[in-house]
Design an enzyme around this catalytic site. Structure first.
Site, PDB file in Angstrom:
ATOM      1  CG  ASP A   1      -1.659 -48.414  59.026  1.00  0.00           C
ATOM      2  OD1 ASP A   1      -3.059 -46.904  59.139  1.00  0.00           O
ATOM      3  OD2 ASP A   1      -1.324 -48.182  58.669  1.00  0.00           O
ATOM      4  NE  ARG A   2       1.617 -44.043  61.599  1.00  0.00           N
ATOM      5  CZ  ARG A   2       2.612 -44.596  61.387  1.00  0.00           C
ATOM      6  NH1 ARG A   2       2.503 -45.368  62.057  1.00  0.00           N
ATOM      7  NH2 ARG A   2       3.738 -44.335  60.859  1.00  0.00           N
TER       8      ARG A   2
ATOM      9  CB  CYS B   1       5.478 -38.499  60.043  1.00  0.00           C
ATOM     10  SG  CYS B   1       4.091 -39.569  59.306  1.00  0.00           S
ATOM     11  CG  ASN B   2       4.499 -34.129  56.056  1.00  0.00           C
ATOM     12  OD1 ASN B   2       4.558 -33.221  56.197  1.00  0.00           O
ATOM     13  ND2 ASN B   2       5.777 -34.891  55.629  1.00  0.00           N
ATOM     14  CB  THR B   3       0.963 -39.487  57.783  1.00  0.00           C
ATOM     15  OG1 THR B   3       1.163 -39.891  56.461  1.00  0.00           O
ATOM     16  CG2 THR B   3      -0.735 -40.007  58.133  1.00  0.00           C
ATOM     17  CB  ALA B   4       2.320 -39.296  62.236  1.00  0.00           C
TER      18      ALA B   4
ATOM     19  CB  THR C   1      -0.368 -40.608  53.662  1.00  0.00           C
ATOM     20  OG1 THR C   1      -0.973 -39.610  54.221  1.00  0.00           O
ATOM     21  CG2 THR C   1       0.921 -41.037  52.926  1.00  0.00           C
TER      22      THR C   1
ATOM     23  CE  LYS D   1       6.197 -45.571  55.437  1.00  0.00           C
ATOM     24  NZ  LYS D   1       6.331 -45.144  56.771  1.00  0.00           N
TER      25      LYS D   1
ATOM     26  CB  CYS E   1       4.431 -38.366  52.568  1.00  0.00           C
ATOM     27  SG  CYS E   1       4.839 -39.834  53.131  1.00  0.00           S
TER      28      CYS E   1
END
Lengths: 219, 219
Positions: free
Chosen positions: B47-48, B78-81, B119, B156, B187
């Site tokens: 989990d990022r 994936c933006n968050t990562a 996110t 998801k 996202c």
């Protein structure tokens, strides 16, 4: 859970549709429930009809690279290229055979005669596989087979419009009229133009069969 | 043509949608015109948000494996990562930065204030990037941000139904009402519930921006 290695790109759109099906068939309430997939989407594999030897060498190299990267089970969402499966199997990993699995799914429909929508190379794999399973293959006549191939190349050029769908439905109907009690979509581009609702007989979609077996073997 | 390496699986459906976009944006009349893509669709990256250090190590390992398999350019839908991009860059290949490219695309709309659907981790990347570009970030209020995250988790879990689309549209509309002259779908799950037609302002879809830049760099 096992990591699935996918030899893809034959063609590119069919590979993406296969991945979407794989996910749709995976029972999941979040990301972590899904299968890890290592994929080589390689649209530059030599032509399987005109350069089969070179294609087999390239598919073998792809399989070895996927194995080295961590794949544990291999699958290839292209029926025609299964003629070169020996090169893939030589990489030493279990390889899910789409022709064999689709033939078994066709047998399970209970139909005695089974229509085949496939390329020339695909028909050369399905006809003996169906006969060996005690089923009678029903194939398109020459002119209709040429129409089928034109539709496959239209998909590869990005044309999946309603006009193309009407043509594919007519070809599948021709097989049912010729006595097929079930029809195999034995080219992974075919289901991009054909749905089960389009037919008066069960549609056995090779890409869906392969996706289902991949989920069974990897989860 | 260059081989694109894709760090995927965050989440799985967003990765498949990205691949479909990449193909749609590639000028092609047949298979061979498409870009070769090596992909690691890994839905098991730590989990990022809660385990960022472990996520960075895992993303770095994925990037090195893609490089070893033959990737020449890397991208991650994936933006968050992107908060863990340092691990990826350490693999030594050019890495297309989705946050930077999407910020540039937002700037190009001419809007001075830009809404961000992302996110918590994604907002922490976009807010400073927009400010550095001379743009004013517009963010959802806390309760709406919680609703947004519930929608992302619904995607998801496979729920992209019309009810969810109505909710996402309402959230995007909230940003426009708050003064945003453009809205970033920051996202990669967001555009699975949101289309440009849903908004009275330009929608800057981070997945589409990334796909476009991948085509530019690899062809």
């Amino acid at each position: 859970m096992k990591t699935l290695g996918v030899l893809g790109g034959m063609g590119p759109a069919a590979t993406v549709a296969f991945l979407a099906r794989l996910q749709a068939l995976t029972p999941a309430t979040g990301d972590a429930d899904h299968i890890r997939v290592l994929m080589d989407l390689n649209p530059h594999v030599p032509d399987r009809n005109t350069r089969p030897g070179e294609a087999e060498v390239e598919l073998g190299a792809m399989a070895r690279r996927l194995a080295a990267a961590g794949a544990e089970v291999l699958a290839m969402p292209c029926n025609t290229a299964h003629a070169q499966a020996a090169g893939i199997r030589a990489a030493g990993l279990p390889f899910i055979d789409m022709i064999a699995e689709t033939t078994a799914a066709a047998k399970a429909t209970g139909a005695g005669s089974v229509g085949v929508l496939a390329t020339g190379g695909g028909r050369a794999l399905y006809a003996p596989a169906l006969s060996a399973a005690g089923l009678t293959p029903v194939l398109l006549e020459e002119a209709d087979q040429a129409r089928f191939m034109a539709l496959i190349y239209a998909v590869k050029a990005g044309d999946v419009g309603p006009g193309r769908r009407v043509e594919m439905r007519a070809l599948a109907g021709r097989l049912v009229a010729a006595g097929a009690g079930a029809v195999i979509a034995g080219c992974t581009e075919a289901p991009l133009l054909l749905s089960p609702d389009d037919l008066d007989a069960p549609l056995v979609d090779s890409a869906e069969v392969l996706a289902r077996v991949c989920v069974e073997r990897c989860r």
